[in-house]
Design a protein around this motif. Structure first.
Motif, mmCIF file in Angstrom:
data_model
loop_
_atom_site.group_PDB
_atom_site.id
_atom_site.type_symbol
_atom_site.label_atom_id
_atom_site.label_comp_id
_atom_site.label_asym_id
_atom_site.label_seq_id
_atom_site.Cartn_x
_atom_site.Cartn_y
_atom_site.Cartn_z
ATOM 1 N N ARG A 288 0.798 -1.145 0.154
ATOM 2 C CA ARG A 288 0.171 0.098 0.048
ATOM 3 C C ARG A 288 0.781 1.227 0.024
ATOM 4 O O ARG A 288 0.534 2.194 -0.592
ATOM 5 N N LEU A 289 1.937 1.167 0.554
ATOM 6 C CA LEU A 289 2.951 2.375 0.672
ATOM 7 C C LEU A 289 3.894 2.678 -0.417
ATOM 8 O O LEU A 289 4.704 3.368 -0.618
ATOM 9 N N GLY A 290 3.652 1.512 -1.484
ATOM 10 C CA GLY A 290 4.601 1.766 -2.495
ATOM 11 C C GLY A 290 5.822 1.075 -2.557
ATOM 12 O O GLY A 290 6.880 1.393 -3.364
ATOM 13 N N LEU A 291 6.000 0.121 -1.424
ATOM 14 C CA LEU A 291 7.544 -0.387 -1.557
ATOM 15 C C LEU A 291 7.526 -1.779 -2.053
ATOM 16 O O LEU A 291 8.564 -2.471 -1.710
ATOM 17 N N ALA A 292 6.556 -2.350 -2.683
ATOM 18 C CA ALA A 292 6.737 -3.536 -3.239
ATOM 19 C C ALA A 292 6.606 -3.819 -4.591
ATOM 20 O O ALA A 292 6.446 -4.778 -5.122
ATOM 21 N N ALA A 293 7.085 -2.564 -5.221
ATOM 22 C CA ALA A 293 6.746 -2.594 -6.718
ATOM 23 C C ALA A 293 8.086 -2.820 -7.452
ATOM 24 O O ALA A 293 7.880 -3.021 -8.877
ATOM 25 N N GLY A 294 9.216 -2.891 -6.750
ATOM 26 C CA GLY A 294 10.470 -2.974 -7.531
ATOM 27 C C GLY A 294 10.551 -4.268 -8.317
ATOM 28 O O GLY A 294 10.291 -5.391 -8.115
ATOM 29 N N LEU A 295 10.966 -4.030 -9.985
ATOM 30 C CA LEU A 295 11.274 -5.246 -10.538
ATOM 31 C C LEU A 295 12.859 -5.487 -10.926
ATOM 32 O O LEU A 295 13.600 -4.510 -10.932
ATOM 33 N N THR A 296 13.061 -6.702 -11.235
ATOM 34 C CA THR A 296 14.306 -6.877 -11.963
ATOM 35 C C THR A 296 14.274 -7.839 -12.719
ATOM 36 O O THR A 296 13.362 -8.264 -13.164
ATOM 37 N N ASP A 297 15.550 -8.039 -13.428
ATOM 38 C CA ASP A 297 15.674 -8.720 -14.764
ATOM 39 C C ASP A 297 16.520 -10.096 -14.174
ATOM 40 O O ASP A 297 16.875 -10.843 -15.297
ATOM 41 N N ASP A 298 16.327 -10.448 -13.013
ATOM 42 C CA ASP A 298 17.172 -11.652 -12.633
ATOM 43 C C ASP A 298 16.700 -12.854 -12.995
ATOM 44 O O ASP A 298 17.445 -13.884 -13.269
ATOM 45 N N VAL A 299 15.404 -12.855 -13.180
ATOM 46 C CA VAL A 299 14.994 -14.376 -13.846
ATOM 47 C C VAL A 299 15.580 -14.440 -15.459
ATOM 48 O O VAL A 299 16.027 -15.645 -15.633
ATOM 49 N N ARG A 300 15.470 -13.354 -16.156
ATOM 50 C CA ARG A 300 16.080 -13.498 -17.451
ATOM 51 C C ARG A 300 17.766 -13.878 -17.334
ATOM 52 O O ARG A 300 18.088 -14.570 -18.022
ATOM 53 N N THR A 301 18.314 -13.111 -16.628
ATOM 54 C CA THR A 301 19.490 -13.286 -16.403
ATOM 55 C C THR A 301 20.026 -14.719 -16.019
ATOM 56 O O THR A 301 21.103 -15.410 -16.594
ATOM 57 N N VAL A 302 19.335 -15.519 -14.951
ATOM 58 C CA VAL A 302 19.604 -16.661 -14.611
ATOM 59 C C VAL A 302 19.048 -17.835 -15.627
ATOM 60 O O VAL A 302 19.810 -18.625 -16.042
ATOM 61 N N LEU A 303 17.791 -17.540 -16.076
ATOM 62 C CA LEU A 303 17.256 -18.847 -16.824
ATOM 63 C C LEU A 303 17.277 -18.470 -18.389
ATOM 64 O O LEU A 303 16.995 -19.213 -19.202
ATOM 65 N N GLY A 304 17.530 -17.020 -18.921
ATOM 66 C CA GLY A 304 17.558 -16.922 -20.219
ATOM 67 C C GLY A 304 16.216 -17.009 -20.770
ATOM 68 O O GLY A 304 16.141 -16.993 -22.022
ATOM 69 N N ARG A 305 15.104 -16.596 -20.082
ATOM 70 C CA ARG A 305 13.856 -16.388 -20.575
ATOM 71 C C ARG A 305 12.918 -15.392 -19.859
ATOM 72 O O ARG A 305 13.221 -15.279 -18.672
ATOM 73 N N ASP A 306 11.767 -15.059 -20.361
ATOM 74 C CA ASP A 306 11.007 -14.203 -19.402
ATOM 75 C C ASP A 306 10.265 -14.852 -18.176
ATOM 76 O O ASP A 306 9.948 -16.254 -18.422
ATOM 77 N N PRO A 307 9.801 -14.229 -17.092
ATOM 78 C CA PRO A 307 9.181 -14.893 -16.251
ATOM 79 C C PRO A 307 7.965 -15.027 -16.297
ATOM 80 O O PRO A 307 7.269 -14.447 -17.382
ATOM 81 N N VAL A 308 7.034 -15.805 -15.748
ATOM 82 C CA VAL A 308 5.917 -16.149 -15.895
ATOM 83 C C VAL A 308 4.804 -15.164 -15.307
ATOM 84 O O VAL A 308 5.199 -14.394 -14.249
ATOM 85 N N THR A 309 4.048 -14.483 -16.247
ATOM 86 C CA THR A 309 3.097 -13.496 -15.951
ATOM 87 C C THR A 309 1.969 -13.982 -15.053
ATOM 88 O O THR A 309 1.563 -15.292 -15.047
#
Length: 290
Positions: A249-270
């Motif tokens: 609610r305070l806007g502190l949980a929205a951070g995104l990373t590319d770590d799934v792509r970096t490690v697995l070489g594919r997009d994350p599950v939406t």
């Protein structure tokens, strides 16, 4: 080079099962740890309890790598988790992959922070897997609200959440266990590719299920009452989950990373992909499905 065999704690959970399957598919020697020691699928089981030292020697003998999942009931990590990890080190375990929590490095209150601190000073090879909020919370904890009442009751306001799928989290953890040299000393923050409001989550579920699902925007007190009286949530979990949703609610949980792509070489599950895959979790039995 993998340090095997690998012992997987939390082997019957959403992430642990993914880790087991990924390791088995890769041909790794793996054992499933649980309190009763039963096999998980085709994986041999071994009895293990973080708080029962009598189970440690048999569980750790011959183990090279350990996947560490903190049981939710164990809140005092220094007392309830660290002694078992020290015993594993003494038994010859060389690499540990910890299922931690997004932001654990900035929040010393969460038990994961104490485990991370111990591992950093342990002399072991380690990897931290820090997931954001699981998709699966909506198909487990909140499934009855969605299925039976057509609503999502969480006090997250209009804040966005960087949801992640447990399958992606488990796949990253398995990668770290299969290739310790690449992942040693790394902390991966595992998120999806989108940060959604719960109103948007409700819209996706409405489309997938073909019936209205609404987000009720409760306050913290209303949510706490609902969690105890309707969801029958354990008393100790209510303030914890309230705090997690308040963070959103305070806007502190929205951070995104590319770590799934970096490690697995594919997009994350939406979330839409997850909702389609797991739609049976919200099927209404009186109508034969959603």
């Amino acid at each position: 080079m993998i340090w095997a065999p690998v012992l997987v704690t939390g082997a019957t959970g959403n992430v642990g099962r993914v880790v087991l399957d990924a390791l088995a598919t890769a041909g790794a020697e793996v054992r499933a740890a649980s309190r009763d020691g039963r096999a998980v699928g085709q994986m041999p089981g071994v009895a293990f309890d973080f708080t029962d030292a009598a189970t440690w020697p048999a569980a750790f003998t011959g183990i090279g790598s350990l996947f560490v999942v903190r049981p939710p009931a164990l809140g005092n990590a220094k007392r309830d988790i660290v002694p078992a990890l020290a015993a594993a080190r003494a038994a010859g375990v060389r690499h540990m992959v910890l299922l931690s929590l997004q932001g654990a490095e900035r929040n010393r209150v969460v038990p994961h922070a104490a485990i991370e601190a111990w591992l950093r000073a342990s002399g072991l090879s380690w990897t931290f897997v820090r997931p954001s909020f699981f998709h699966q919370n909506l198909s487990t904890t909140h499934a009855a609200d969605i299925r039976d009442r057509g609503e999502i009751v969480v006090p997250a306001g209009n804040g966005r959440t960087a949801f992640v799928d447990a399958h992606d989290v488990g796949a990253v953890a398995a990668a770290a266990l299969l290739n310790p040299a690449r992942h040693a000393g790394r902390a991966w923050t595992i998120t999806g590719s989108e940060a959604l409001t719960y109103a948007e989550v409700a819209e996706i579920l409405t489309t997938e299920l073909g019936r209205p699902i609404r987000y009720t925007h409760p306050g913290a007190l209303r949510y706490a009452r609902h969690a105890r009286r309707v969801l029958d949530m354990p008393r100790g979990m209510v303030p914890v989950t309230t705090a997690i949703y308040t963070t959103a609610r305070l806007g502190l949980a929205a951070g995104l990373t590319d770590d799934v792509r970096t490690v697995l070489g594919r997009d994350p599950v939406t979330f839409a992909q997850f909702a389609h895959r797991e739609r049976a979790a919200w099927a209404r039995q009186d109508q034969g499905g959603p």
